[in-house]
Scaffold this active site. Sequence first.
Site, PDB file in Angstrom:
ATOM      1  N   GLU A  85       0.764  -1.414   0.028  1.00 46.89           N
ATOM      2  CA  GLU A  85       0.041  -0.099  -0.030  1.00 46.89           C
ATOM      3  C   GLU A  85       0.918   1.328  -0.078  1.00 46.89           C
ATOM      4  OE1 GLU A  85      -3.330   0.199  -0.166  1.00 46.89           O
ATOM      5  OE2 GLU A  85      -3.961   2.043   0.948  1.00 46.89           O
ATOM      6  N   ASP A  86       1.916   1.334   0.873  1.00 47.32           N
ATOM      7  CA  ASP A  86       2.449   2.596   1.178  1.00 47.32           C
ATOM      8  C   ASP A  86       4.166   2.528   0.462  1.00 47.32           C
ATOM      9  OD1 ASP A  86       0.295   3.359   2.432  1.00 47.32           O
ATOM     10  OD2 ASP A  86       1.391   2.527   4.453  1.00 47.32           O
TER      11      ASP A  86
END
Length: 501
Positions: A85-86
């Site tokens: 996600e990051d």
Amino acid sequence: MSLPKNSHEIRTLETVYRAFPIAPSSKGRKIIARAFEMARIAHDGQTRASGVPYVQHCLATAEILAGIGMDARTVAAGLLHDVPEDTEVTLETIQKEFGRDTARMIEGITKLGKMKLRGDAEDFKLENWRRMFLAMGEDIRTVIIKLADRLHNMRTLEHLKPEKQQRIANETMEIYVPIANRLGIGEIRAALAENAFKYLDPENYQKTKKISQEMLSKKSAYLKRALEEMKTLLKDKHVKYVDIHGRAKAIHSLFLKIQKHDGDVNRVYDIIAVRVIVPDVTSCYEALGIIHRRYRPMVGRIKDYISLPKPNGYQSLHTTVFGPEGQILEIQIRTQQMHDEAELGIAAHWLYEERKHKSWRAYLDPRKKNDDISLEVKWARQLREWQKDLGNNPDEFLEGLKVDFLKNHIFAFTPKGDVIELPEDATIVDFAYAIHTDVGNTAVGARVDGKMASLDTIVRNGQIIEIVTDKNRTKPNTNWLGFVKTSHAKGAIKRQNKKEE
Ligand code: MN
């Protein structure tokens, strides 16, 4: 095993290893170390709102998972949970490095993370639940990682803006606390509820905390003497015990209990309780007998949650007695396995898997050995049943989810003593379908505790119900759809009627 405490110290790989109740194997340590390396490099340069390196959050999540006895793979997935996600590192890379199993857990978490508020609050809640539920059906560990992630976020909520604090605390209380409760993970449920309570109702939080702390300091010397006296008592009567200890009621539960008693703290007898952990079920009742012979029990305060477990599966004997020195004391008696399941719920499954390998088998309750269809299997089966019944209609799906998943459950018995678990307000027809679809389809009446009852009667906890069937009946009454509560019964009634048409 225990949930790692909130700590602002800088975490390392060692902190994670130390949190395990049973030291991980060298293979397990290797997987965790590799996951840490990947997370450290991937999150390099990123910081949390508090200013610490982002990887501290990954380590804290992993530490919580290790603390509740999850396996090394889940702990590794905990370290990697924010990577796709990051960061630049993709899910494919994770799969290549750690295999499908780990990648799928992380994929599930990433999906859960993409929830954005749309529509009204109620829609949002249901959508959240739906996603959690779907993730659970795929791999329940995904949801356990999500709970650990949320717990650390709650523990570091002070670094966010007030508006965000409120939103996240509210979501935690509305969604994550009930899910932790449903999974029986008492330790995480209590920690999440306490942290959310702190932000949602700071005044009552502080008040309740003060009550708890005052009670603890007032009672601690007494509690020590009482524990010694009870140890001697059990030893003298040759009842084996694993442990006897005191416990303070979790802050949010205490608040709810005080409210239930109209704010009268003096009527809450279990702010502090004594826990007696014994090796097997027989010893539970033996210990209860001996305690009652020495200390006079209070009327109406004896609860046998071993024969009649609580809706989330909780088992124990509870009694309130005029204890040592005549002081009122609640005593909870349970086996080690009941204790672990009360604190860890479904997570206890992994701990017991681990113990089996370490020949801790003797630790297990011998009467439970055959019950090794394990919690996980029971859950997976229940989830599959729901998915099948609910089909693809999203409205019905959500409706079914509300009823089956979030409502408290009750337990009733067949005349043979089989336990049937149902949601609150379920009827005799739901009971019949829970036994078997054929029993439901051919039901014409019932005897509840020996008395005739109509099919729309609401089932109460602990009732013994005998279903009267008529084999000549070919299809269930569609009027039943007006009162049945479980989606299982609804689905079966519709299916059978369609078939007959
Ligand atoms: Mn996270």
